[in-house]
Scaffold this motif. Structure first.
Motif, short mmCIF file in Angstrom:
data_model
loop_
_atom_site.label_atom_id
_atom_site.label_comp_id
_atom_site.label_asym_id
_atom_site.label_seq_id
_atom_site.Cartn_x
_atom_site.Cartn_y
_atom_site.Cartn_z
N UNK A 102 112.68 61.16 -18.81
CA UNK A 102 113.08 60.06 -19.69
C UNK A 102 114.59 59.97 -19.63
N UNK A 103 115.07 58.75 -19.36
CA UNK A 103 116.51 58.47 -19.32
C UNK A 103 116.75 57.29 -20.24
N UNK A 104 117.71 57.42 -21.14
CA UNK A 104 118.10 56.31 -22.01
C UNK A 104 119.54 55.96 -21.68
N UNK A 105 119.76 54.66 -21.40
CA UNK A 105 121.12 54.19 -21.09
C UNK A 105 121.52 53.12 -22.10
N UNK A 117 112.54 67.16 -18.83
CA UNK A 117 111.79 66.87 -17.60
C UNK A 117 112.72 66.24 -16.55
N UNK A 118 113.65 65.40 -16.99
CA UNK A 118 114.64 64.83 -16.06
C UNK A 118 115.42 65.95 -15.40
N UNK A 119 115.87 66.91 -16.21
CA UNK A 119 116.64 68.03 -15.68
C UNK A 119 115.81 68.83 -14.67
N UNK A 120 114.55 69.07 -15.01
CA UNK A 120 113.68 69.84 -14.13
C UNK A 120 113.39 69.08 -12.83
N UNK A 121 113.12 67.79 -12.93
CA UNK A 121 112.73 67.00 -11.76
C UNK A 121 113.91 66.72 -10.84
N UNK A 122 115.09 66.42 -11.42
CA UNK A 122 116.24 66.01 -10.60
C UNK A 122 117.20 67.14 -10.26
N UNK A 123 117.17 68.21 -11.06
CA UNK A 123 118.12 69.30 -10.84
C UNK A 123 119.44 69.10 -11.55
N UNK A 124 119.64 67.94 -12.16
CA UNK A 124 120.89 67.66 -12.88
C UNK A 124 120.73 68.04 -14.35
N UNK A 133 126.01 57.08 -14.45
CA UNK A 133 125.04 56.03 -14.15
C UNK A 133 123.83 56.63 -13.44
N UNK A 134 122.65 56.04 -13.65
CA UNK A 134 121.47 56.51 -12.94
C UNK A 134 121.60 56.39 -11.42
N UNK A 135 122.56 55.62 -10.97
CA UNK A 135 122.76 55.44 -9.52
C UNK A 135 123.11 56.76 -8.84
N UNK A 136 123.48 57.80 -9.59
CA UNK A 136 123.75 59.09 -8.96
C UNK A 136 122.50 59.63 -8.27
N UNK A 137 121.33 59.07 -8.62
CA UNK A 137 120.07 59.49 -8.01
C UNK A 137 119.69 58.65 -6.78
N UNK A 169 119.35 66.73 -6.86
CA UNK A 169 120.69 67.30 -6.78
C UNK A 169 120.89 68.11 -5.50
N UNK A 170 119.83 68.76 -5.03
CA UNK A 170 119.93 69.58 -3.80
C UNK A 170 119.82 68.75 -2.52
N UNK A 171 119.66 67.40 -2.66
CA UNK A 171 119.59 66.53 -1.50
C UNK A 171 118.20 66.10 -1.12
N UNK A 172 117.18 66.76 -1.62
CA UNK A 172 115.80 66.39 -1.30
C UNK A 172 115.41 65.08 -1.98
N UNK A 173 114.31 64.49 -1.51
CA UNK A 173 113.82 63.23 -2.08
C UNK A 173 112.82 63.49 -3.19
N UNK A 174 112.86 62.60 -4.18
CA UNK A 174 111.94 62.66 -5.32
C UNK A 174 111.22 61.32 -5.38
N UNK A 175 109.91 61.35 -5.40
CA UNK A 175 109.11 60.14 -5.54
C UNK A 175 108.55 60.12 -6.97
N UNK A 176 108.90 59.05 -7.69
CA UNK A 176 108.42 58.93 -9.06
C UNK A 176 107.94 57.52 -9.33
#
Length: 186
Positions: A102-105, A117-124, A133-137, A169-176
């Motif tokens: 969940x991201x709130x902007x 969960x965002x931290x766990x899934x993205x590594x950030x 900005x969410x564009x960091x992803x 964050x480690x460079x791998x791709x995440x499909x959500x």
């Protein structure tokens, strides 16, 4: 004499043998809420002192009634606030504990909040992304038209649904599979 006064129409007054009466209005915020009165069983005039005393008593009674009303309103509001606080805690817990990120902007797209969960899934971590900005992803896998459609949809107040290919964050791709929903002010 109340016993013979044509303006006195209440039969209880005559039944009780009332002969003289003094009444003063009870007012809250200039609204008449009742009358405070004193009855005598004899015919007698009322002194200025008695009138002032009854007026003072009426003011005190009206203030007590107003305070009781305010107390009841305060209790009602407090109950409503407790209910809302409980609901907010439930909603907060649901957002915190969901396995989906969940991201709130804000309206400009600056991140205000992310859940665990965002931290766990993205590594950030949260501290790394708040204010950003969410564009960091961005992974580079979506076209500019994809993002134009996303912003056009959410700025129109509508939810946007898609499968996002983001970068960890480690460079791998995440499909959500995600839904971005604009939050509307009431």
């Amino acid at each position: 004499d109340a016993a013979v006064d044509p303006l006195v129409t209440d039969p209880l007054i005559r039944e009780r043998g009332v002969r003289s009466m003094l009444g003063v209005p009870l007012k809250c915020d200039d609204t008449l809420i009742g009358v405070l009165h004193v009855d005598w069983l004899t015919v007698r005039p009322c002194s200025d002192r008695e009138v002032r005393l009854l007026e003072g008593t009426a003011e005190a009674c009206a203030a007590a009634i107003q305070n009781a009303r305010l107390h009841q309103e305060a209790k009602r509001i407090a109950g409503t606030l407790v209910e809302r606080e409980t609901r907010l805690r439930q909603l907060s817990s649901a957002i915190e504990q969901t396995a989906d990120s969940v991201v709130i902007t804000d309206r400009k797209g600056a991140i205000q909040y992310v859940n665990w969960a965002f931290e766990r899934i993205t590594g950030y971590g949260m501290a790394e992304v708040i204010g950003g900005k969410p564009s960091l992803l961005k992974s580079g896998r979506h076209s500019p038209e994809f993002y134009e459609r996303l912003w056009r949809t959410i700025m129109a107040g509508e939810p946007f649904r898609a499968v996002f290919v983001n970068r960890h964050k480690d460079g791998g791709l995440i499909y959500e599979e995600k839904t971005i929903t604009p939050i509307k002010d009431d």
